[in-house]
Design an enzyme around this catalytic site. Structure first.
Site, PDB file in Angstrom:
ATOM      1  CB  SER A 401      -0.893   0.079   1.237  1.00 25.42           C
ATOM      2  OG  SER A 401      -1.174  -1.157   1.766  1.00 25.42           O
ATOM      3  CG  HIS A 422      -2.691  -0.556  -3.199  1.00 25.96           C
ATOM      4  ND1 HIS A 422      -2.891   0.768  -2.907  1.00 25.96           N
ATOM      5  CD2 HIS A 422      -2.941  -1.234  -2.047  1.00 25.96           C
ATOM      6  CE1 HIS A 422      -3.252   0.880  -1.643  1.00 25.96           C
ATOM      7  NE2 HIS A 422      -3.293  -0.314  -1.104  1.00 25.96           N
ATOM      8  CD  GLU A 434      -3.601   3.594  -5.522  1.00 24.35           C
ATOM      9  OE1 GLU A 434      -3.814   4.812  -5.442  1.00 24.35           O
ATOM     10  OE2 GLU A 434      -2.919   2.974  -4.670  1.00 24.35           O
ATOM     11  CG  ASN A 472      -3.240   4.241   1.186  1.00 31.31           C
ATOM     12  OD1 ASN A 472      -4.441   4.494   1.332  1.00 31.31           O
ATOM     13  ND2 ASN A 472      -2.756   3.024   1.308  1.00 31.31           N
TER      14      ASN A 472
END
Ligand code: 3H9
Length: 680
Positions: A401, A422, A434, A472
């Site tokens: 992540s 991800h 992702e 993130n």
């Protein structure tokens, strides 16, 4: 665009406008002319309308909304079809959505294939069916069934449409045209839906709105849809159509529809990889390996199993492997219990799963996804082992992540085969993936990753390598800001309400409670460097322990927590911070505008290919409300100048790491757009 052919006395009219036979100006003009000419052509007894290629039509041309377009409009065209003195039959295959179904409703009869998808999805674009759909559909299938279709926007099958009277008969695709022609030939006169009237108890509409209250709260389109269908039950067709048009005009000019139309195109644009040749040869992925049978590994595996792709899942200890496999089964069985899977489908998915303790079991996989905990050394060790095990040409993916895919790739002798995939938790449900392109990732590896993600029903977005990738990385300032404001004097509810008011399912603090306050915690209860540490030390790890920033009841409903408040206050006192009043504007700046700023940096660094990709990430991975278009689109609606001005005013409170994105500053100063010349 429109082709015609006379079959003895029946005129076949074909809509041919690839890829989806959208009903743009030239199609409408062509259809209009074909219908008009047929009225005076004595050789024509009846008319059949069908679509070329795979479908009848995907509806109105969405790119025309908000612009002035040539006459006739779609409503006038559908009215003209219905007014035809000669019978008109719609021959429907593949898809008839939105305006496509409205054209079919203007036709006097409908023949369809059993697996055709028929629907009025306008509500998903913040609209209502504006070419007579809200008036004609209730007249054909009744008010309640029409309300369901129009307000949900979900399509039904041709088979179901035949059951409820939306289509008059079913045909095989190979004989559809011939049957439609002979059916049309046998008709004596038009049958106009507009001649039918439909009535309904007004209480139906109130009950429907009440039942769907949660789903439609805050949205303009669903309530307009309900109003329009109600008009169908109360007004003659002419007045009903006028009412529909007025409601449509309001919606199409509104900000929600503009945002939802942006989302429609953003999601399709995200599938495209800049500079990638269209005909690039993909790698074939017929067997997937997953390392780690924890929550992420299990969830990731389910996506492939559900799509019919075999998965080998590898763990280090038998107990962890058994636990992982049984969680996968439990998840499938829970879905089956809700009627969304059959027992056979559950068994079919489970039969594709091979659990193993041996790393070598991954040797024949075409793609291996590592889903162990976030630690660079552990991941590098795994990739070094994979390098020795995986077959040549296998794709090696990390579900990291935050960590650098480039550094992970250095553990192998084949960095061109390494990429990030991800997934977001719960990985079997969340749509976002992702697809992380490392510096060395081969183009076909990236393209295959994107294609595969779509095959398993995900919404993939390409991201470059940076700490936290697109989503993130933007989340970090939001969560940091939310927690800091608690220490400075805000209550959790005050902070979270700002996001909820925008339309998110929950605010940042509730999100931490859901994900786990203890994520990334050093696990030393004596080391208290943050409020998060203090909550963790007290065992307040979030929903899973019954409390974090909030307390939770057995149904996981949050309430203000005196215990959490006391922990925050103690931390504040020990840190020597005097509480102060915090305004909603400050919360907006620190939890929403701060995201936009980070997004703009991600854009200018080339981590995201385009601003709309960033929106897609937040819409599908973080609960950003679709009707506001995503953070970047929303920021443009707020006004970039205002965003920048507010960030500048709160600059001192945005933390030592804050810096204003030069791109954002420049767009704000020059009236430019993050979306480039075309604007949002
Ligand atoms: C309406 O009808 C209003 C009326 O009630 C009243 C009017 C007054 N327009 O999705 P795909 C493009 S509102 C323009 O990848 P698939 C799409 O952008 C409309 N463009 O294909 C893409 O372009 P690109 C109600 C459209 O096979 C390409 O076509 N209808 C439209 O996976 C391929 O699309 C809807 O909401 C359009 N209507 O799925 C249905 N549709 O290649 C919207 C598609 O440049 N459409 N494009 O990226 C869909 O749901 C899907 O496209 C469909 C095909 C299921 C049809």
């Amino acid at each position: 665009m429109i082709k015609t052919q006379l079959h003895d006395d029946v005129l076949e009219v074909v809509i041919d406008n690839p890829p989806v036979n959208a009903l743009g100006a030239r199609v409408r003009q062509g259809l209009w002319a074909a219908i008009a000419d047929a009225q005076t052509d004595t050789a024509v007894k009846a008319i059949v309308i069908r679509g070329a290629g795979k479908l009848l039509s995907g509806g109105a041309d969405i790119t025309e909304f908000g612009k002035t377009t040539a006459e006739p409009g779609l409503p006038e065209l559908v009215d003209a079809i219905e007014a035809s003195a000669k019978p008109v039959v719609a021959a429907i295959h593949g898809i008839a959505l939105g305006g496509g179904l409205e054209v079919a409703l203007g036709c006097h009869y409908r023949i369809a294939t059993a697996n055709t998808k028929l629907g009025l999805p306008e509500v998903t674009l913040g609209l209502l069916p504006g070419a007579g759909g809200t008036q004609r559909l209730p007249r054909v299938i009744g008010v309640e069934a029409a309300l369901d279709m129009i307000v949900s926007g979900s399509p039904i099958s041709g088979k179901r449409a035949a059951d409820i009277g939306l289509v008059d008969r079913l045909a095989e695709e190979g004989t559809l045209l011939a049957e439609a022609i002979s059916f049309a030939r046998a008709l004596d006169a038009p049958r106009r839906t507009g001649d039918v009237s439909v009535s309904a108890d007004p209480a139906i509409f109130e009950a429907f709105a009440a039942q769907n209250a949660r789903k439609i709260a805050g949205l303009d389109a669903p309530s307009a849809c309900i109003k329009a269908v109600r008009a169908a039950s109360e007004l003659p067709i002419g007045q009903g159509l006028e009412k529909e048009r007025a409601l449509f005009a309001e919606l199409v000019a509104g900000t929600q529809s503009k945002a939802l139309r942006h989302v429609f195109f953003a999601e399709r644009a995200a599938a495209k990889i800049d500079g990638m040749p269209k005909d690039i040869a993909m790698r074939s992925i017929d067997k997937v390996g997953v390392i780690g049978a924890g929550t992420m590994g299990g969830g990731i595996s389910m996506n492939f199993l559900s799509a019919g792709i075999p998965v080998t899942i590898v763990e280090m200890a038998q107990e962890a492997l058994d636990r992982g496999v049984s969680t996968i089964r439990k998840n499938y069985e829970a879905t089956a219990a809700k009627g969304r899977l059959t027992a056979d489908q559950v068994e079919k998915a489970m039969s594709l799963l091979t659990p193993s303790l041996a790393f070598d079991a991954l040797a024949d996989c075409d793609l291996v996804i590592e889903a162990v905990y976030e630690n660079m050394d552990v991941k590098k060790d795994i990739f070094a082992r994979l390098d020795g095990t995986a077959k040549p040409g296998a794709m090696l993916a990390s579900n990291t992540s935050y960590l650098s895919v480039d550094e992970i790739a250095t553990a192998t002798k084949r960095p061109q085969d390494v990429l990030g995939l991800h997934f977001f938790s719960p990985a079997n449900i969340m749509k976002l993936v992702e697809v992380v392109r490392g510096a060395e990732t081969a183009p076909e590896v990236l393209a295959t990753g994107m294609d595969l993600a779509r095959r398993i029903g995900k919404a993939p977005v390409v991201s470059g390598v940076c700490y936290g990738f697109i989503g993130n990385r933007m989340l970090t300032p939001r969560l940091d800001g939310a927690i800091e404001m608690l220490v400075e004097g805000a209550t959790p509810d005050q902070v979270d309400q700002v996001s909820v008011a925008l339309g998110m399912p929950m605010g940042p603090l509730q999100m931490i409670d859901l994900a786990g306050v203890d994520i990334g915690w050093h696990r030393d209860p004596t080391r208290i460097e943050s409020v998060r540490d203090a909550l963790n030390a007290a065992g307040r790890w979030g929903q899973k322990t019954g409390g974090g920033f909030y307390d939770y009841d057995e149904k996981r409903r949050p309430s203000a927590s005196a215990a959490a408040q006391a922990i925050v206050e103690q931390f504040r006192t020990e840190a020597g911070i005097a509480p102060r009043e915090i305004t909603d504007e400050e919360i907006v700046a620190r939890t929403l505008y701060a995201i936009v700023n980070e997004g703009a940096k991600i854009l200018e660094e080339g981590i995201a290919q385009r601003a709309s990709d960033i929106d897609v990430v937040w819409l599908n991975g973080y609960g950003w409300p679709r009707h506001t278009g995503g953070p970047m689109f929303w920021a443009e609606q707020v006004g970039l100048e205002k965003v920048v001005d507010t960030l500048n005013r709160y600059r001192d409170r945005l933390g030592p790491g804050f810096s204003l994105s030069p791109l954002l500053a420049q767009c704000a100063a020059q009236g430019g757009s993050l979306f480039g010349d075309a604007g949002a």
